[in-house]
Design a protein around this motif. Structure first.
Motif, PDB file in Angstrom:
ATOM      1  N   SER A 146       0.900  -1.217   0.085  1.00 48.55           N
ATOM      2  CA  SER A 146      -0.057  -0.124   0.190  1.00 48.55           C
ATOM      3  C   SER A 146       0.687   1.314   0.087  1.00 48.55           C
ATOM      4  CB  SER A 146      -0.858  -0.011   1.325  1.00 48.55           C
ATOM      5  OG  SER A 146       0.045   0.209   2.429  1.00 48.55           O
TER       6      SER A 146
ATOM      7  N   GLU B 254      -4.654  -2.090   8.015  1.00 50.38           N
ATOM      8  CA  GLU B 254      -5.608  -0.743   7.739  1.00 50.38           C
ATOM      9  C   GLU B 254      -4.901   0.050   6.467  1.00 50.38           C
ATOM     10  OE1 GLU B 254      -3.775  -1.652  10.327  1.00 50.38           O
ATOM     11  OE2 GLU B 254      -2.595   0.085  11.491  1.00 50.38           O
ATOM     12  N   ASP B 255      -3.641   0.181   6.198  1.00 48.52           N
ATOM     13  CA  ASP B 255      -3.244   0.645   5.203  1.00 48.52           C
ATOM     14  C   ASP B 255      -3.795   0.087   3.962  1.00 48.52           C
ATOM     15  OD1 ASP B 255      -0.117   1.416   7.090  1.00 48.52           O
ATOM     16  OD2 ASP B 255      -1.794   2.379   6.771  1.00 48.52           O
TER      17      ASP B 255
ATOM     18  N   THR C 149      -6.327  -1.999   3.596  1.00 49.67           N
ATOM     19  CA  THR C 149      -7.613  -1.525   3.280  1.00 49.67           C
ATOM     20  C   THR C 149      -7.884  -0.379   2.552  1.00 49.67           C
ATOM     21  OG1 THR C 149      -8.271  -2.850   5.252  1.00 49.67           O
ATOM     22  CG2 THR C 149     -10.112  -1.430   4.377  1.00 49.67           C
ATOM     23  N   THR C 150      -7.262   0.835   3.023  1.00 49.00           N
ATOM     24  CA  THR C 150      -7.537   2.089   2.448  1.00 49.00           C
ATOM     25  C   THR C 150      -7.131   2.155   0.992  1.00 49.00           C
ATOM     26  OG1 THR C 150      -7.000   3.127   4.685  1.00 49.00           O
ATOM     27  CG2 THR C 150      -6.774   4.635   2.861  1.00 49.00           C
ATOM     28  N   PHE C 151      -5.825   1.375   0.721  1.00 49.21           N
ATOM     29  CA  PHE C 151      -5.462   1.442  -0.639  1.00 49.21           C
ATOM     30  C   PHE C 151      -6.453   0.760  -1.462  1.00 49.21           C
ATOM     31  CE2 PHE C 151      -1.635   1.655  -3.573  1.00 49.21           C
ATOM     32  CZ  PHE C 151      -2.439   0.542  -4.517  1.00 49.21           C
TER      33      PHE C 151
ATOM     34  N   ALA D 126      -9.733   0.298  -1.039  1.00 49.11           N
ATOM     35  CA  ALA D 126     -10.765   1.112  -1.348  1.00 49.11           C
ATOM     36  C   ALA D 126     -10.614   2.169  -2.234  1.00 49.11           C
ATOM     37  CB  ALA D 126     -11.218   1.686  -0.066  1.00 49.11           C
ATOM     38  N   ARG D 127      -9.513   2.833  -2.389  1.00 51.05           N
ATOM     39  CA  ARG D 127      -9.403   3.908  -3.155  1.00 51.05           C
ATOM     40  C   ARG D 127      -9.051   3.600  -4.476  1.00 51.05           C
ATOM     41  NH1 ARG D 127      -4.933   7.827  -0.604  1.00 51.05           N
ATOM     42  NH2 ARG D 127      -6.494   7.812   1.065  1.00 51.05           N
TER      43      ARG D 127
ATOM     44  N   ASP E  20      -9.401  -3.253  -5.937  1.00 49.66           N
ATOM     45  CA  ASP E  20      -9.288  -4.627  -5.418  1.00 49.66           C
ATOM     46  C   ASP E  20      -9.235  -5.633  -6.345  1.00 49.66           C
ATOM     47  OD1 ASP E  20     -10.179  -6.318  -2.308  1.00 49.66           O
ATOM     48  OD2 ASP E  20      -8.527  -6.655  -3.956  1.00 49.66           O
TER      49      ASP E  20
END
Lengths: 131, 174
Positions: B73, B105-106, B108-110, B112-113, B116
């Motif tokens: 990420s 958490e990082d 997941t953020t990546f 989502a942005r 996937d």
């Protein structure tokens, strides 16, 4: 404008191209057995960092160099021969990951060239040497 | 005997030719993994996210070619590569990820942005599996055939110009 740029540079953050995780435990911690640590260090100084390719993994600050140091230390502590660890890395990255390339048909010019050049130079000045 | 005097000149010209050639043909700085053609190293990575299974070497010998993406990420070029991985997935390519030195958490953020593309995502927190693959950075991609043999290595982010080569490698891995 120049002043603005200078001030802005003072607040510049580095590009986020590095892992947020801390280094591996064995990246920077020495092995408890001094002889094993000495063997590990000797090997580390002969392995090239894949990121900063002019440095050995002993010298490099790169995350991957730290992980390679951890690999070397863990395998030496487990009883592996340094040559086996070097061979494992060479099998994956090629001869250039080791600072000591093997003497093979392809690499013997690398080893022989300095001696040959010295001999050629001596031959060229043989007249002067005799005086 | 007087011809011998030209030897240093010839040596100089040969040297200049060699230097000129190398200046006009800069070396390829991509580090090619030497594992192409060899079986995938045995490994078992835990799941990087609770929502996705982890990745083991057995998953890569399950009968169909898969694309293994060495990913993170915190890797800036991975952002550019993400749409192309999504496009490959839409075409039916199965993509597994190995997250290098990353936090859930990082990741997941990546994802989502930027989207996937991953079926499975293994957590490689100490780069050990990355080294076992002969990868030296992020992002890199490996085409693994259905029998668990690494068939192709792509260094750096997958760019539009690389798609035909990757597709062909996946075809040949069938």
């Amino acid at each position: 404008m120049k002043l603005f740029i200078l001030i802005a540079l003072a607040f510049a953050t580095p590009a986020l191209a590095d892992s947020p995780l801390p280094p591996s435990p064995w990246a920077n911690r020495q092995l408890p057995d001094p002889r094993q640590e000495a063997r590990a260090r000797a090997l580390m100084e002969e392995l090239r960092c894949l990121v900063c390719q002019g440095q050995s993994i002993a010298d490099s600050d790169a995350d991957l160099a730290g992980d390679m140091r951890a690999l070397v230390r863990e395998r030496i502590a487990a009883g592996d021969d340094p040559r086996a660890i070097r061979a494992w890395l060479v099998e994956r990255y090629g001869d250039w990951v080791s600072f000591k390339p093997p003497v093979e048909p392809l690499t013997w010019p690398l080893w022989a060239a300095p001696i040959l050049l010295l001999a050629a130079g001596a031959w060229l000045i043989r007249g002067r040497l005799k005086r | 005997m007087t011809r011998w005097r030209f030897i240093p000149l010839v040596v100089l010209l040969a040297f200049v030719a060699a230097v000129t050639w190398r200046l006009t043909h800069p070396p390829d700085t991509a580090i090619r993994s030497k594992m192409a053609g060899k079986p995938v190293p045995a490994f078992a990575l835990p799941a990087a996210l609770p929502t996705k299974p982890g990745l083991t070497s057995a998953d890569l010998a399950a009968g169909q070619p898969r694309l293994v993406n060495i990913f993170a990420s915190w890797c800036v070029p991975c952002i550019a590569e993400a749409p192309l991985l999504i496009a490959l997935r839409k075409d039916g390519v199965t993509i597994d990820g190995i997250a290098i030195r990353d936090r859930p958490e990082d990741i997941t953020t990546f994802l989502a942005r930027h989207g996937d593309p991953f079926d499975r995502l293994g957590a490689d927190r100490d780069s050990r599996v990355q080294m076992a693959f002969g990868s030296s950075g992020v992002p890199e991609s490996f085409v693994v055939d259905g029998r668990g043999v690494i068939r192709f290595h792509h260094y750096g982010p997958i760019m539009p110009a690389d798609l035909p080569t990757i597709r062909r490698a996946l075809e040949e891995a069938r």
